[in-house]
Design an enzyme around this catalytic site. Structure first.
Site, PDB file in Angstrom:
ATOM      1  CB  CYS A 127       2.942   7.258   3.596  1.00 18.93           C
ATOM      2  SG  CYS A 127       3.407   6.075   4.836  1.00 18.93           S
TER       3      CYS A 127
ATOM      4  CB  CYS B  32       6.095  -3.072  16.269  1.00 16.25           C
ATOM      5  SG  CYS B  32       7.811  -2.835  15.733  1.00 16.25           S
TER       6      CYS B  32
ATOM      7  CB  SER C  52      10.245   5.778   9.496  1.00 14.12           C
ATOM      8  OG  SER C  52       9.862   5.296  10.769  1.00 14.12           O
TER       9      SER C  52
ATOM     10  CB  CYS D  33       0.377   5.202  11.584  1.00 11.78           C
ATOM     11  SG  CYS D  33       1.115   6.748  11.265  1.00 11.78           S
TER      12      CYS D  33
ATOM     13  N   GLY E   2       6.660  -2.233   6.011  1.00  9.71           N
ATOM     14  CA  GLY E   2       8.004  -2.781   5.981  1.00  9.71           C
ATOM     15  C   GLY E   2       9.040  -1.979   6.743  1.00  9.71           C
ATOM     16  CD  GLU E   3      13.289  -1.076   9.740  1.00  9.80           C
ATOM     17  OE1 GLU E   3      12.490  -0.666  10.597  1.00  9.80           O
ATOM     18  OE2 GLU E   3      14.155  -0.344   9.230  1.00  9.80           O
TER      19      GLU E   3
ATOM     20  CB  CYS F 205       2.884  -2.310  13.760  1.00 11.47           C
ATOM     21  SG  CYS F 205       3.009  -2.135  11.967  1.00 11.47           S
TER      22      CYS F 205
ATOM     23  CB  CYS G  22       7.066  -5.720   8.670  1.00 12.05           C
ATOM     24  SG  CYS G  22       8.489  -5.026   9.538  1.00 12.05           S
TER      25      CYS G  22
ATOM     26  CG  LEU H 247      12.463   6.078  21.540  1.00 15.00           C
ATOM     27  CD1 LEU H 247      13.787   5.396  21.270  1.00 15.00           C
ATOM     28  CD2 LEU H 247      12.700   7.449  22.156  1.00 15.00           C
ATOM     29  CG  HIS H 248       6.989   3.364  19.073  1.00 15.01           C
ATOM     30  ND1 HIS H 248       6.365   4.487  18.618  1.00 15.01           N
ATOM     31  CD2 HIS H 248       7.289   2.635  17.964  1.00 15.01           C
ATOM     32  CE1 HIS H 248       6.263   4.428  17.298  1.00 15.01           C
ATOM     33  NE2 HIS H 248       6.833   3.332  16.878  1.00 15.01           N
TER      34      HIS H 248
ATOM     35  CD  GLU I 120      -3.100  -1.006   2.063  1.00 16.39           C
ATOM     36  OE1 GLU I 120      -3.941  -1.895   2.062  1.00 16.39           O
ATOM     37  OE2 GLU I 120      -3.210   0.025   2.740  1.00 16.39           O
TER      38      GLU I 120
HETATM   39  N1  SAH Z   1       9.135  -0.071   9.858  1.00 15.24           N
HETATM   40  C1  SAH Z   1       9.395   1.309   9.980  1.00 15.24           C
HETATM   41  C2  SAH Z   1       8.563   2.186   9.066  1.00 15.24           C
HETATM   42  C3  SAH Z   1       7.107   1.834   8.898  1.00 15.24           C
HETATM   43  S1  SAH Z   1       6.033   2.059  10.277  1.00 15.24           S
HETATM   44  C4  SAH Z   1       9.271   1.748  11.410  1.00 15.24           C
HETATM   45  O1  SAH Z   1       8.772   0.981  12.218  1.00 15.24           O
HETATM   46  O2  SAH Z   1       9.702   2.859  11.716  1.00 15.24           O
HETATM   47  C5  SAH Z   1       5.733   3.819  10.303  1.00 15.24           C
HETATM   48  C6  SAH Z   1       5.306   4.353  11.687  1.00 15.24           C
HETATM   49  O3  SAH Z   1       3.962   4.008  12.009  1.00 15.24           O
HETATM   50  C7  SAH Z   1       6.169   3.781  12.793  1.00 15.24           C
HETATM   51  O4  SAH Z   1       6.569   4.754  13.699  1.00 15.24           O
HETATM   52  C8  SAH Z   1       5.210   2.809  13.422  1.00 15.24           C
HETATM   53  O5  SAH Z   1       5.615   2.497  14.695  1.00 15.24           O
HETATM   54  C9  SAH Z   1       3.901   3.538  13.328  1.00 15.24           C
HETATM   55  N2  SAH Z   1       2.738   2.679  13.560  1.00 15.24           N
HETATM   56  C10 SAH Z   1       2.601   1.382  13.222  1.00 15.24           C
HETATM   57  N3  SAH Z   1       1.389   0.913  13.611  1.00 15.24           N
HETATM   58  C11 SAH Z   1       0.736   1.930  14.196  1.00 15.24           C
HETATM   59  C12 SAH Z   1      -0.564   2.064  14.797  1.00 15.24           C
HETATM   60  N4  SAH Z   1      -1.421   1.047  14.833  1.00 15.24           N
HETATM   61  N5  SAH Z   1      -0.898   3.263  15.284  1.00 15.24           N
HETATM   62  C13 SAH Z   1      -0.033   4.311  15.227  1.00 15.24           C
HETATM   63  N6  SAH Z   1       1.191   4.237  14.683  1.00 15.24           N
HETATM   64  C14 SAH Z   1       1.586   3.060  14.176  1.00 15.24           C
HETATM   65 FE1  SF4 Z   2       7.427  -2.582  13.437  1.00 12.85          FE
HETATM   66 FE2  SF4 Z   2       7.613  -0.816  11.430  1.00 12.85          FE
HETATM   67 FE3  SF4 Z   2       7.546  -3.477  10.927  1.00 12.85          FE
HETATM   68 FE4  SF4 Z   2       5.350  -2.261  11.814  1.00 12.85          FE
HETATM   69  S1  SF4 Z   2       6.378  -1.887   9.865  1.00 12.85           S
HETATM   70  S2  SF4 Z   2       6.194  -4.242  12.534  1.00 12.85           S
HETATM   71  S3  SF4 Z   2       6.203  -0.685  13.179  1.00 12.85           S
HETATM   72  S4  SF4 Z   2       9.148  -2.361  12.043  1.00 12.85           S
END
Ligand code: SAH
Ligand code: SF4
Length: 420
Positions: A135, A146, A249, A393, A217-218, A149, A142, A272-273, A122
């Site tokens: 975006c 997390c 990111s 997000c 994805g990462e 996510c 991925c 960071l989170h 997407e």
């Molecule tokens: N994998 C990378 C980039 C993609 S995620 C990363 O993790 O940084 C992009 C952002 O969206 C990240 O900061 C991620 O933690 C956040 N994100 C993912 N799921 C989310 C959710 N359900 N609500 C709010 N932010 C979210």
């Molecule tokens: Fe974590 Fe980013 Fe992968 Fe989602 S896309 S699982 S936030 S690393």
């Protein structure tokens, strides 16, 4: 089959799988999108052009592909009419296939896209008053998990190729009608105000001004392809977008961060989170491999970070998990301790079916933001956008499978084991 296979999770999870330059097509022709000028030159030479002609044609074709955005060889008016069928027989100018395009009432657009070998991913476009941010996804799914996510719940993962990554930006420009009609030189002649300090196009009047690698994805687990795609985006004779307008990111793939700074040089955002080992281990499991100290040291060493170009810390607000006053104060302490030129983006958690968390209350988010602000660090709360089309997000869920809580927990364990 290594070149079209998905990466099963767990199993042979190689964090940086061998990049491949194109997704093979059934008709045997080669998609030029994603290839750098040098590779196009090689392909033209291999197809029979002499060295000089190959170089000249590659230069012309490159300009038409990436700078002017044409999708037909017929439109390449400075290439001889007899040459165009020769190109058409051997090459194509691809775009990701659009499965679904949605338009939110607030202007946000979301696309569900498909690769030539049938994998869905997407892309989201978020317009604001003074900018428009695309975006972009770097992988299908991925390998990380997390806990908040939705992309992390996708079991199967494949890296997107450079063409599939840069193709997203090109498709967005197609849709928004934003390819330059004049060449760079002609545009420059119109006046400096149309060209920014890097020689790229300025934001004046444009809808798509910024790119964030924050889709599925990462990106640092698909480093080579992301780098090669972004080089085409930043190339003055390519899409000509300034590196200052691009943000990558990462969830904290520490060993790749210095290379990202050196070889790509775009702005850095770090997911960071959480500010303690305990909580970050739980919600961003890569923390068990690369801990907070290592991560923040890598941020401090990130090439190009300065007060003018700050690192963004993304912080998703999870109720009773990471949102206390003490968390906010610890965040400030860490940023100061590592002397980081940083800003914080507070992201209200976007719930999805089966998620183990709730979003913090608006009052809690405001209070958290105030504490960070009071310490002199910018901490805006990101407004959720495109909620009516699930574009925000972590909501890139169309392609993700729905799982039960037990299945989600099992998957999390498997992915953790694969992290090693
Ligand atoms: N994998 C990378 C980039 C993609 S995620 C990363 O993790 O940084 C992009 C952002 O969206 C990240 O900061 C991620 O933690 C956040 N994100 C993912 N799921 C989310 C959710 N359900 N609500 C709010 N932010 C979210
Ligand atoms: Fe974590 Fe980013 Fe992968 Fe989602 S896309 S699982 S936030 S690393």
């Amino acid at each position: 089959m290594a070149d079209t296979a998905l990466m099963p999770i767990p199993g042979l999870v190689d964090p940086v799988p061998t990049p491949r330059e194109v997704t093979p097509r059934a008709d045997g022709r080669v998609d030029l999108i994603g290839l750098p000028k040098a590779r196009i030159t090689e392909l033209f030479a291999a197809a029979g052009l002499d060295a000089k002609a190959a170089k000249l044609r590659a230069k012309q074709v490159f300009h038409w592909l990436y700078h002017r955005g044409v999708t037909e060889f017929e439109a390449m008016t400075d290439i001889a009419k007899t040459m165009r069928p020769w190109l058409m027989e051997r090459f194509v100018i691809g775009r990701p296939e659009v499965v679904l395009a949605q338009h939110s009432s607030d202007g946000t657009r979301k696309w569900l896209l498909r690769t030539d070998d049938g994998h869905e991913f997407e892309m989201v476009f978020i317009p604001d008053a003074d900018r428009g941010t695309l975006c972009v996804s770097s992988q299908v799914g991925c390998t990380l998990n997390c806990r908040f996510c939705h992309t992390g719940t996708m079991r199967l993962v494949r890296n997107l190729t450079p063409g599939e990554i840069v193709g997203q930006v090109m498709l967005a420009r197609d849709t928004l009608g934003e390819w330059p009609r004049a060449g760079q030189a002609d545009l420059a002649a119109l006046g400096d105000d149309l060209v920014d300090e890097d020689g790229g196009y300025s934001s004046d009047g444009r809808l798509l001004t910024n790119i964030v690698m924050m889709g599925m994805g990462e990106p640092l687990y698909n480093f080579d392809n992301v780098r090669d795609a972004l080089k085409l985006v930043m190339d003055g004779d390519g899409l000509a977008l300034s590196k200052r307008r691009i943000t990558l990111s990462t969830s904290g793939v520490v060993p790749m961060m210095a290379r990202a700074g050196d070889e790509i040089g775009v702005n850095l955002a770090v997911s960071l989170h959480a500010v303690s080992k305990e909580v970050r281990d739980e919600i961003v499991p890569i923390n068990r491999k690369y801990g907070l100290d290592e991560l923040l040291a890598a941020c401090a060493a990130y090439p190009g970070a300065s007060n003018a170009r700050r690192i963004t810390f993304e912080y998703v607000m999870l109720k009773d998990k990471n949102d206390s006053d003490a968390d906010a104060r610890e965040l400030v302490r860490l940023i100061k301790r590592y002397r980081l030129p940083a800003k914080v983006n507070l992201i209200p958690f976007n719930p999805w079916p089966g998620a183990a968390y709730d979003c913090s209350t608006p009052e809690r988010i405001r209070r958290f933001s105030e504490i960070v602000f009071a310490a002199g660090i910018s901490a805006p709360v990101r407004t959720p956008r495109g909620r009516d089309i699930d574009a925000a997000c972590g909501q890139l869920k169309t392609a993700a499978t729905r799982m039960s809580r037990a299945e989600l927990d099992k998957l999390a364990e498997e992915k953790l084991a694969a992290l090693g």
